[in-house]
Design a protein around this motif. Structure first.
Motif, PDB file in Angstrom:
ATOM      1  N   UNK A  41       1.029  -0.834   0.296  1.00 36.76           N
ATOM      2  CA  UNK A  41      -0.421  -0.338  -0.043  1.00 36.76           C
ATOM      3  C   UNK A  41       1.089   1.134  -0.176  1.00 36.76           C
ATOM      4  N   UNK A  42       1.551   1.421   0.905  1.00 36.43           N
ATOM      5  CA  UNK A  42       2.788   2.187   0.443  1.00 36.43           C
ATOM      6  C   UNK A  42       3.078   2.397  -0.192  1.00 36.43           C
ATOM      7  N   UNK A  43       3.641   1.486  -0.916  1.00 41.27           N
ATOM      8  CA  UNK A  43       4.695   1.392  -1.891  1.00 41.27           C
ATOM      9  C   UNK A  43       3.496   1.946  -3.473  1.00 41.27           C
ATOM     10  N   UNK A  44       2.836   1.577  -3.378  1.00 40.04           N
ATOM     11  CA  UNK A  44       1.476   1.767  -4.497  1.00 40.04           C
ATOM     12  C   UNK A  44       0.978   3.701  -3.969  1.00 40.04           C
ATOM     13  N   UNK A  45       0.827   3.379  -3.482  1.00 38.37           N
ATOM     14  CA  UNK A  45       0.135   4.727  -3.110  1.00 38.37           C
ATOM     15  C   UNK A  45       0.959   6.150  -2.202  1.00 38.37           C
ATOM     16  N   UNK A  46       2.192   6.153  -1.559  1.00 35.75           N
ATOM     17  CA  UNK A  46       2.910   6.981  -1.375  1.00 35.75           C
ATOM     18  C   UNK A  46       4.296   6.660  -2.682  1.00 35.75           C
ATOM     19  N   UNK A  47       5.271   6.107  -2.555  1.00 38.23           N
ATOM     20  CA  UNK A  47       6.130   6.203  -3.423  1.00 38.23           C
ATOM     21  C   UNK A  47       6.137   5.706  -4.727  1.00 38.23           C
ATOM     22  N   UNK A  48       5.647   5.616  -5.441  1.00 36.77           N
ATOM     23  CA  UNK A  48       4.667   5.416  -6.619  1.00 36.77           C
ATOM     24  C   UNK A  48       4.736   6.319  -7.339  1.00 36.77           C
ATOM     25  N   UNK A  49       3.771   7.977  -7.263  1.00 38.93           N
ATOM     26  CA  UNK A  49       2.844   8.451  -8.079  1.00 38.93           C
ATOM     27  C   UNK A  49       4.469   9.549  -7.573  1.00 38.93           C
ATOM     28  N   UNK A  50       5.149   9.508  -6.577  1.00 35.85           N
ATOM     29  CA  UNK A  50       6.085  10.477  -7.095  1.00 35.85           C
ATOM     30  C   UNK A  50       7.802  10.228  -7.083  1.00 35.85           C
ATOM     31  N   UNK A  51       8.219   8.968  -7.452  1.00 40.83           N
ATOM     32  CA  UNK A  51       9.122   8.426  -6.864  1.00 40.83           C
ATOM     33  C   UNK A  51       9.667   7.024  -7.437  1.00 40.83           C
ATOM     34  N   UNK A  54      12.708   5.246  -7.095  1.00 38.93           N
ATOM     35  CA  UNK A  54      12.114   4.577  -5.901  1.00 38.93           C
ATOM     36  C   UNK A  54      11.172   3.217  -5.441  1.00 38.93           C
ATOM     37  N   UNK A  55      10.132   4.077  -5.936  1.00 37.64           N
ATOM     38  CA  UNK A  55       9.172   2.503  -5.802  1.00 37.64           C
ATOM     39  C   UNK A  55      10.014   1.544  -6.326  1.00 37.64           C
ATOM     40  N   UNK A  56      10.547   1.413  -7.679  1.00 39.70           N
ATOM     41  CA  UNK A  56      11.346   0.121  -8.093  1.00 39.70           C
ATOM     42  C   UNK A  56      12.290  -0.771  -7.325  1.00 39.70           C
ATOM     43  N   UNK A  57      13.386   0.400  -6.842  1.00 39.45           N
ATOM     44  CA  UNK A  57      13.919  -0.415  -5.986  1.00 39.45           C
ATOM     45  C   UNK A  57      13.346  -0.917  -4.560  1.00 39.45           C
ATOM     46  N   UNK A  58      12.316   0.018  -4.071  1.00 38.11           N
ATOM     47  CA  UNK A  58      11.587  -0.657  -2.945  1.00 38.11           C
ATOM     48  C   UNK A  58      11.338  -2.101  -3.049  1.00 38.11           C
ATOM     49  N   UNK A  59       9.923  -2.309  -4.751  1.00 38.96           N
ATOM     50  CA  UNK A  59       9.940  -3.284  -5.032  1.00 38.96           C
ATOM     51  C   UNK A  59      10.588  -4.509  -5.404  1.00 38.96           C
ATOM     52  N   UNK A  60      11.699  -4.373  -5.698  1.00 39.84           N
ATOM     53  CA  UNK A  60      12.661  -5.205  -6.522  1.00 39.84           C
ATOM     54  C   UNK A  60      13.841  -5.896  -4.543  1.00 39.84           C
ATOM     55  N   UNK A  84       2.626 -11.258  -4.210  1.00 30.94           N
ATOM     56  CA  UNK A  84       3.167 -11.040  -5.136  1.00 30.94           C
ATOM     57  C   UNK A  84       2.751 -11.038  -6.566  1.00 30.94           C
ATOM     58  N   UNK A  85       1.265 -11.117  -6.922  1.00 28.50           N
ATOM     59  CA  UNK A  85       1.060 -10.481  -8.558  1.00 28.50           C
ATOM     60  C   UNK A  85       0.433  -9.392  -8.112  1.00 28.50           C
ATOM     61  N   UNK A  86       0.111  -8.277  -6.688  1.00 27.95           N
ATOM     62  CA  UNK A  86       0.267  -7.414  -6.265  1.00 27.95           C
ATOM     63  C   UNK A  86       1.438  -5.954  -6.749  1.00 27.95           C
ATOM     64  N   UNK A  87       2.494  -7.194  -5.945  1.00 26.96           N
ATOM     65  CA  UNK A  87       3.975  -6.720  -6.900  1.00 26.96           C
ATOM     66  C   UNK A  87       4.466  -6.970  -7.759  1.00 26.96           C
ATOM     67  N   UNK A  88       3.773  -7.687  -8.256  1.00 27.81           N
ATOM     68  CA  UNK A  88       3.742  -7.438 -10.140  1.00 27.81           C
ATOM     69  C   UNK A  88       3.449  -6.757 -10.483  1.00 27.81           C
ATOM     70  N   UNK A  89       2.220  -6.459 -10.079  1.00 25.36           N
ATOM     71  CA  UNK A  89       1.724  -4.924 -10.984  1.00 25.36           C
ATOM     72  C   UNK A  89       1.176  -3.875 -10.745  1.00 25.36           C
ATOM     73  N   UNK A  90       2.240  -3.973  -9.724  1.00 25.41           N
ATOM     74  CA  UNK A  90       3.002  -2.452  -9.579  1.00 25.41           C
ATOM     75  C   UNK A  90       4.381  -2.364 -10.132  1.00 25.41           C
ATOM     76  N   UNK A  91       5.319  -3.738 -10.595  1.00 23.98           N
ATOM     77  CA  UNK A  91       6.150  -3.382 -11.209  1.00 23.98           C
ATOM     78  C   UNK A  91       6.066  -2.952 -12.548  1.00 23.98           C
TER      79      UNK A  91
END
Length: 105
Positions: A41-51, A54-60, A84-91
């Motif tokens: 949730x934090x990656x999707x709603x906080x990091x991804x929209x702005x960085x 950074x989102x790629x780094x924390x998803x890895x 992991x399905x959700x993480x793949x969608x975020x990636x």
């Protein structure tokens, strides 16, 4: 007696007898999966929209933690596969489609 009272009495009975090992593991699995969901949730709603970088780094890093996640989930395979399905969608949202070999590995 109302259904609320019945539910509360059932929970009091559990408190009185104590949790079985199965109940404790199931509860811990749910807590652990919920924690991982909050990370996504934090990656999707906080990091991804702005960085995106950074989102790629924390998803890895999330993917690198697969073994630890599996060990901590007490065998909750369904919850893990959903994570992991959700993480793949975020990636995919970060960098476009992934090659099938990357997702299936």
């Amino acid at each position: 007696m109302s259904s609320s009272v019945s539910l509360i009495e059932a929970q009091i009975s559990v408190l009185q007898r104590g949790e079985t090992d199965y109940e404790r593991r199931h509860r811990c699995d749910e807590d652990y999966t919920a924690r991982a969901q909050r990370v996504l949730d934090a990656i999707e709603y906080v990091v991804l929209p702005h960085d995106a970088a950074g989102a790629l780094r924390v998803l890895e890093r999330f993917y690198d933690s697969e073994r630890a996640l599996a060990d901590g989930s007490f065998g909750g395979d369904f919850g893990l596969s959903c994570l992991f399905e959700r993480a793949a969608r975020l990636l995919q949202a970060v960098g476009g489609p992934l090659p099938a070999a990357e997702v299936d590995a």
